[in-house]
Design a protein around this motif. Sequence first.
Motif, PDB file in Angstrom:
ATOM      1  N   MET A   1       0.853  -1.174   0.000  1.00 46.46           N
ATOM      2  CA  MET A   1       0.000   0.000   0.000  1.00 46.46           C
ATOM      3  C   MET A   1       0.895   1.231   0.000  1.00 46.46           C
ATOM      4  N   THR A   2       0.609   2.186  -0.837  1.00 50.59           N
ATOM      5  CA  THR A   2       1.419   3.389  -0.883  1.00 50.59           C
ATOM      6  C   THR A   2       0.937   4.373   0.167  1.00 50.59           C
ATOM      7  N   GLY A   3       1.840   5.216   0.644  1.00 50.62           N
ATOM      8  CA  GLY A   3       1.469   6.202   1.652  1.00 50.62           C
ATOM      9  C   GLY A   3       1.454   5.589   3.041  1.00 50.62           C
ATOM     10  N   SER A   4       1.162   6.444   4.030  1.00 53.79           N
ATOM     11  CA  SER A   4       1.180   5.971   5.408  1.00 53.79           C
ATOM     12  C   SER A   4      -0.205   5.911   6.026  1.00 53.79           C
ATOM     13  N   THR A   5      -1.236   5.966   5.202  1.00 53.60           N
ATOM     14  CA  THR A   5      -2.587   5.902   5.754  1.00 53.60           C
ATOM     15  C   THR A   5      -2.902   4.479   6.165  1.00 53.60           C
ATOM     16  N   GLY A   6      -3.506   4.331   7.307  1.00 56.35           N
ATOM     17  CA  GLY A   6      -3.872   3.018   7.807  1.00 56.35           C
ATOM     18  C   GLY A   6      -5.361   2.792   7.678  1.00 56.35           C
ATOM     19  N   PRO A   7      -5.791   1.551   7.862  1.00 57.00           N
ATOM     20  CA  PRO A   7      -7.211   1.212   7.732  1.00 57.00           C
ATOM     21  C   PRO A   7      -8.113   2.006   8.666  1.00 57.00           C
ATOM     22  N   THR A  25      -2.598  -2.414  -8.595  1.00 57.33           N
ATOM     23  CA  THR A  25      -2.929  -3.039  -9.878  1.00 57.33           C
ATOM     24  C   THR A  25      -3.295  -1.980 -10.907  1.00 57.33           C
ATOM     25  N   THR A  26      -3.257  -2.396 -12.160  1.00 60.36           N
ATOM     26  CA  THR A  26      -3.696  -1.517 -13.246  1.00 60.36           C
ATOM     27  C   THR A  26      -5.185  -1.745 -13.485  1.00 60.36           C
ATOM     28  N   PRO A  27      -5.851  -0.802 -14.156  1.00 61.69           N
ATOM     29  CA  PRO A  27      -7.257  -1.029 -14.489  1.00 61.69           C
ATOM     30  C   PRO A  27      -7.458  -2.319 -15.301  1.00 61.69           C
ATOM     31  N   TYR A  28      -6.538  -2.612 -16.222  1.00 67.31           N
ATOM     32  CA  TYR A  28      -6.641  -3.846 -17.009  1.00 67.31           C
ATOM     33  C   TYR A  28      -6.622  -5.075 -16.103  1.00 67.31           C
ATOM     34  N   GLU A  29      -5.701  -5.102 -15.150  1.00 70.58           N
ATOM     35  CA  GLU A  29      -5.594  -6.253 -14.243  1.00 70.58           C
ATOM     36  C   GLU A  29      -6.866  -6.413 -13.414  1.00 70.58           C
TER      37      GLU A  29
END
Length: 196
Positions: A1-7, A25-29
């Motif tokens: 997960m990018t950034g430091s935000t937690g659930p 993921t990419t939109p295609y994936e």
Amino acid sequence: MTGSTGPEEFDDVNEAVGAEWEDETTPYERVREIISRAYTPVSADAVADTARTSPKTARKHLNALDDEGFVTTDTGENGGTTYRRSPESLVVEQAADIREHVSTEELIARVAKMRERISNFQAEYGVESPEELLIERTNQTLSEADTTHDDLDPETIQEWQTTRRNLAFANAALSIANAERFVGEESRPNGSALAQ
């Protein structure tokens, strides 16, 4: 997960997981993953919503997956295009998974056992398929000519259908293995061309 935000910063744990999935993921994936489990027709809008992308992007990727043979398209009730996983891609995927985990020798043995099990069902019930058995039993019940027939166990029908399906996948895996063997021979310098 990018950034430091937690659930804890999200209102919903599902939103946190969805955001992480979107970041990784990419939109295609995401579109491919969603449609890989769609065995009934769905709209591009429905796929887009679940895949966290726009309907235009989802439609673009779904059409590319259709060109690849991964999905099939139909016309929905309202005239719009619907998409679902193609049976061919599912068979190829299942066969590849079998080939990866089961040796050819073991697969041949399993195929023989499944054929024997199906033959036993056919001999025991006197019909070729579980569907014929259901029809026969329904007709007997409706006619009530002979009320002494045994109740049909739903587990028997399910086992017969599952065995038949597994046999089809195993046969596909064996066919692919056989084709791969021939392709391997064809690519050697002394291999022969298909049409000579």
